[in-house]
Design a protein around this motif. Structure first.
Motif, PDB file in Angstrom:
ATOM      1  N   LEU A 172      -9.246   8.337  -5.892  1.00 33.02           N
ATOM      2  CA  LEU A 172      -9.678   8.287  -4.493  1.00 33.02           C
ATOM      3  C   LEU A 172      -8.488   8.484  -3.570  1.00 33.02           C
ATOM      4  O   LEU A 172      -8.558   9.253  -2.592  1.00 33.02           O
ATOM      5  N   ARG A 173      -7.399   7.811  -3.862  1.00 33.76           N
ATOM      6  CA  ARG A 173      -6.191   7.953  -3.048  1.00 33.76           C
ATOM      7  C   ARG A 173      -5.707   9.399  -3.043  1.00 33.76           C
ATOM      8  O   ARG A 173      -5.337   9.941  -1.992  1.00 33.76           O
ATOM      9  N   ASP A 174      -5.725  10.038  -4.207  1.00 28.67           N
ATOM     10  CA  ASP A 174      -5.299  11.434  -4.296  1.00 28.67           C
ATOM     11  C   ASP A 174      -6.220  12.335  -3.489  1.00 28.67           C
ATOM     12  O   ASP A 174      -5.752  13.256  -2.802  1.00 28.67           O
ATOM     13  N   PHE A 175      -7.539  12.087  -3.566  1.00 25.37           N
ATOM     14  CA  PHE A 175      -8.484  12.900  -2.805  1.00 25.37           C
ATOM     15  C   PHE A 175      -8.219  12.786  -1.307  1.00 25.37           C
ATOM     16  O   PHE A 175      -8.321  13.771  -0.566  1.00 25.37           O
ATOM     17  N   LEU A 176      -7.878  11.592  -0.855  1.00 26.51           N
ATOM     18  CA  LEU A 176      -7.617  11.364   0.571  1.00 26.51           C
ATOM     19  C   LEU A 176      -6.218  11.817   0.981  1.00 26.51           C
ATOM     20  O   LEU A 176      -5.863  11.695   2.155  1.00 26.51           O
ATOM     21  N   GLY A 177      -5.428  12.331   0.028  1.00 24.55           N
ATOM     22  CA  GLY A 177      -4.067  12.747   0.357  1.00 24.55           C
ATOM     23  C   GLY A 177      -3.242  11.600   0.875  1.00 24.55           C
ATOM     24  O   GLY A 177      -2.392  11.765   1.761  1.00 24.55           O
ATOM     25  N   SER A 178      -3.460  10.419   0.310  1.00 22.75           N
ATOM     26  CA  SER A 178      -2.843   9.202   0.819  1.00 22.75           C
ATOM     27  C   SER A 178      -1.635   8.796  -0.019  1.00 22.75           C
ATOM     28  O   SER A 178      -1.596   9.016  -1.225  1.00 22.75           O
ATOM     29  N   THR A 179      -0.679   8.173   0.636  1.00 28.06           N
ATOM     30  CA  THR A 179       0.460   7.569  -0.056  1.00 28.06           C
ATOM     31  C   THR A 179       0.429   6.047   0.067  1.00 28.06           C
ATOM     32  O   THR A 179       1.417   5.376  -0.218  1.00 28.06           O
ATOM     33  N   HIS A 180      -0.721   5.506   0.491  1.00 27.39           N
ATOM     34  CA  HIS A 180      -0.860   4.056   0.611  1.00 27.39           C
ATOM     35  C   HIS A 180      -0.858   3.419  -0.772  1.00 27.39           C
ATOM     36  O   HIS A 180      -1.332   3.995  -1.749  1.00 27.39           O
ATOM     37  N   ALA A 181      -0.357   2.204  -0.840  1.00 22.50           N
ATOM     38  CA  ALA A 181      -0.270   1.502  -2.116  1.00 22.50           C
ATOM     39  C   ALA A 181      -1.632   0.973  -2.544  1.00 22.50           C
ATOM     40  O   ALA A 181      -2.513   0.717  -1.721  1.00 22.50           O
ATOM     41  N   ILE A 182      -1.791   0.825  -3.844  1.00 21.19           N
ATOM     42  CA  ILE A 182      -2.928   0.115  -4.420  1.00 21.19           C
ATOM     43  C   ILE A 182      -2.406  -1.259  -4.819  1.00 21.19           C
ATOM     44  O   ILE A 182      -1.499  -1.371  -5.645  1.00 21.19           O
ATOM     45  N   SER A 183      -2.942  -2.295  -4.223  1.00 23.55           N
ATOM     46  CA  SER A 183      -2.437  -3.652  -4.449  1.00 23.55           C
ATOM     47  C   SER A 183      -3.165  -4.306  -5.616  1.00 23.55           C
ATOM     48  O   SER A 183      -4.400  -4.306  -5.666  1.00 23.55           O
ATOM     49  N   ASP A 184      -2.400  -4.835  -6.550  1.00 18.18           N
ATOM     50  CA  ASP A 184      -2.955  -5.548  -7.692  1.00 18.18           C
ATOM     51  C   ASP A 184      -3.024  -7.040  -7.369  1.00 18.18           C
ATOM     52  O   ASP A 184      -2.029  -7.637  -6.959  1.00 18.18           O
ATOM     53  N   ILE A 185      -4.199  -7.622  -7.569  1.00 20.78           N
ATOM     54  CA  ILE A 185      -4.408  -9.047  -7.317  1.00 20.78           C
ATOM     55  C   ILE A 185      -4.510  -9.747  -8.665  1.00 20.78           C
ATOM     56  O   ILE A 185      -5.541  -9.673  -9.349  1.00 20.78           O
ATOM     57  N   SER A 186      -3.430 -10.414  -9.056  1.00 22.70           N
ATOM     58  CA  SER A 186      -3.368 -11.001 -10.397  1.00 22.70           C
ATOM     59  C   SER A 186      -4.313 -12.180 -10.561  1.00 22.70           C
ATOM     60  O   SER A 186      -4.760 -12.475 -11.676  1.00 22.70           O
ATOM     61  N   SER A 187      -4.649 -12.850  -9.474  1.00 24.78           N
ATOM     62  CA  SER A 187      -5.475 -14.062  -9.578  1.00 24.78           C
ATOM     63  C   SER A 187      -6.870 -13.779 -10.106  1.00 24.78           C
ATOM     64  O   SER A 187      -7.481 -14.622 -10.760  1.00 24.78           O
ATOM     65  N   ASN A 188      -7.413 -12.594  -9.819  1.00 28.05           N
ATOM     66  CA  ASN A 188      -8.764 -12.279 -10.304  1.00 28.05           C
ATOM     67  C   ASN A 188      -8.836 -10.924 -11.013  1.00 28.05           C
ATOM     68  O   ASN A 188      -9.920 -10.351 -11.145  1.00 28.05           O
ATOM     69  N   GLN A 189      -7.673 -10.421 -11.450  1.00 29.22           N
ATOM     70  CA  GLN A 189      -7.631  -9.179 -12.227  1.00 29.22           C
ATOM     71  C   GLN A 189      -8.336  -8.025 -11.511  1.00 29.22           C
ATOM     72  O   GLN A 189      -9.108  -7.278 -12.109  1.00 29.22           O
ATOM     73  N   SER A 190      -8.048  -7.901 -10.226  1.00 29.38           N
ATOM     74  CA  SER A 190      -8.652  -6.822  -9.447  1.00 29.38           C
ATOM     75  C   SER A 190      -7.566  -6.021  -8.747  1.00 29.38           C
ATOM     76  O   SER A 190      -6.378  -6.368  -8.802  1.00 29.38           O
ATOM     77  N   CYS A 191      -7.957  -4.941  -8.119  1.00 30.14           N
ATOM     78  CA  CYS A 191      -7.024  -4.122  -7.335  1.00 30.14           C
ATOM     79  C   CYS A 191      -7.750  -3.633  -6.087  1.00 30.14           C
ATOM     80  O   CYS A 191      -8.967  -3.455  -6.090  1.00 30.14           O
ATOM     81  N   ILE A 192      -6.974  -3.438  -5.025  1.00 26.63           N
ATOM     82  CA  ILE A 192      -7.536  -3.101  -3.722  1.00 26.63           C
ATOM     83  C   ILE A 192      -6.794  -1.914  -3.134  1.00 26.63           C
ATOM     84  O   ILE A 192      -5.569  -1.839  -3.192  1.00 26.63           O
ATOM     85  N   PHE A 193      -7.563  -0.996  -2.563  1.00 23.81           N
ATOM     86  CA  PHE A 193      -6.988   0.159  -1.865  1.00 23.81           C
ATOM     87  C   PHE A 193      -7.558   0.188  -0.456  1.00 23.81           C
ATOM     88  O   PHE A 193      -8.780   0.128  -0.273  1.00 23.81           O
ATOM     89  N   THR A 194      -6.689   0.254   0.538  1.00 31.48           N
ATOM     90  CA  THR A 194      -7.141   0.301   1.929  1.00 31.48           C
ATOM     91  C   THR A 194      -6.360   1.343   2.709  1.00 31.48           C
ATOM     92  O   THR A 194      -5.185   1.596   2.434  1.00 31.48           O
ATOM     93  N   VAL A 195      -7.037   1.949   3.678  1.00 33.74           N
ATOM     94  CA  VAL A 195      -6.392   2.849   4.633  1.00 33.74           C
ATOM     95  C   VAL A 195      -6.968   2.531   6.008  1.00 33.74           C
ATOM     96  O   VAL A 195      -8.061   1.961   6.120  1.00 33.74           O
TER      97      VAL A 195
END
Length: 254
Positions: A100-123
């Motif tokens: 998704l990040r590549d499709f949007l041509g984004s360089t925003h980070a994908i944040s890993d949330i260790s507490s619940n084994q998830s990851c978040i991407f926001t723009v």
């Protein structure tokens, strides 16, 4: 800073507020806030690129990602900030956020949330947010170009649906708002999958079926799919391959 203040600082930063502004609110240095963020594993923002016209043309890939965001994504509005588009997934699906990040041509980070084994991407983008809203996100009316696109519905299915087997038969289900599922039902009917109904399911609704109708849905959405969530696409390929192996030989009468 107390533990509660640190958690609040992380939450505000993840919502798009700058570290400088957060530091001023808590009367600490900017470096102190950055230290808290790094200690919690939060990627520090810099100046990023973003293809804000990514959804202007409803290509196959654009329709897919719009569908995926309709299902799993959120749009947050906060005074003084650009609208935030976000999506969170299990860490096992992290690579999908990379796509998704590549499709949007984004360089925003994908944040890993260790507490619940998830990851978040926001723009943050007013243009992308307004485009999603205009196409029907949070509304009862979905853009006609999307409502008739198998790529859009595959994106929705990857976000809020399931494909698999139940009792040895293929199964396909989609969960969500009633209006969205009714549009999906109309799409299926236009492709020969009829007789389905949208039913209440806890606080939302569901539409689903098993056997040959489910096989038709899986084939319609996932056969030769250019973009899909890996684990659902793999499951769909296995189901379709099993069906093909049970089909009569091409030289035999049907």
């Amino acid at each position: 800073m107390t533990t509660e203040q640190k958690a609040a600082a992380v939450e505000r930063y993840m919502a798009g507020e700058s570290s400088t502004r957060i530091a001023a609110a808590f009367k600490v240095s900017d470096m102190a806030i950055l230290g808290v963020l790094r200690g919690r594993g939060v990627a520090i923002r810099g100046k990023h690129s973003l293809r804000e016209g990514a959804f202007d043309d409803l290509t196959a890939d654009a329709a897919y990602w719009i569908g995926f965001l309709f299902a799993d994504g959120t749009i947050h509005f906060r005074e003084g900030l650009k609208p935030q588009i976000g999506v969170g997934l299990s860490k096992r699906d992290r690579e999908h956020l990379v796509r998704l990040r590549d499709f949007l041509g984004s360089t925003h980070a994908i944040s890993d949330i260790s507490s619940n084994q998830s990851c978040i991407f926001t723009v943050r983008s007013e243009r992308l947010a307004n485009r999603l809203l205009a196409l029907g996100r949070y509304n009862d009316s979905i853009d006609r170009g999307l409502a008739t696109s198998r790529h859009f519905w595959r994106g929705v299915m990857d976000g809020d649906g399931s494909v698999g087997e139940y009792g040895g038969k293929a199964q396909a289900r989609l969960f969500g708002k009633r209006q969205l599922l009714e549009a999906f039902n109309e799409f299926l009917a236009s492709h020969g999958v009829t007789g389905l109904s949208v039913r209440p399911h806890k606080s939302i609704h569901v539409i689903g079926t098993t056997g040959k109708p489910a096989m038709k849905i899986i084939h319609l959405l996932y056969n030769d799919a250019p973009t899909a969530l890996d684990r659902k696409a793999d499951r769909a390929r296995r189901i379709l391959a099993q069906e093909a192996s049970h089909a009569p030989d091409s030289g035999q009468a049907s």
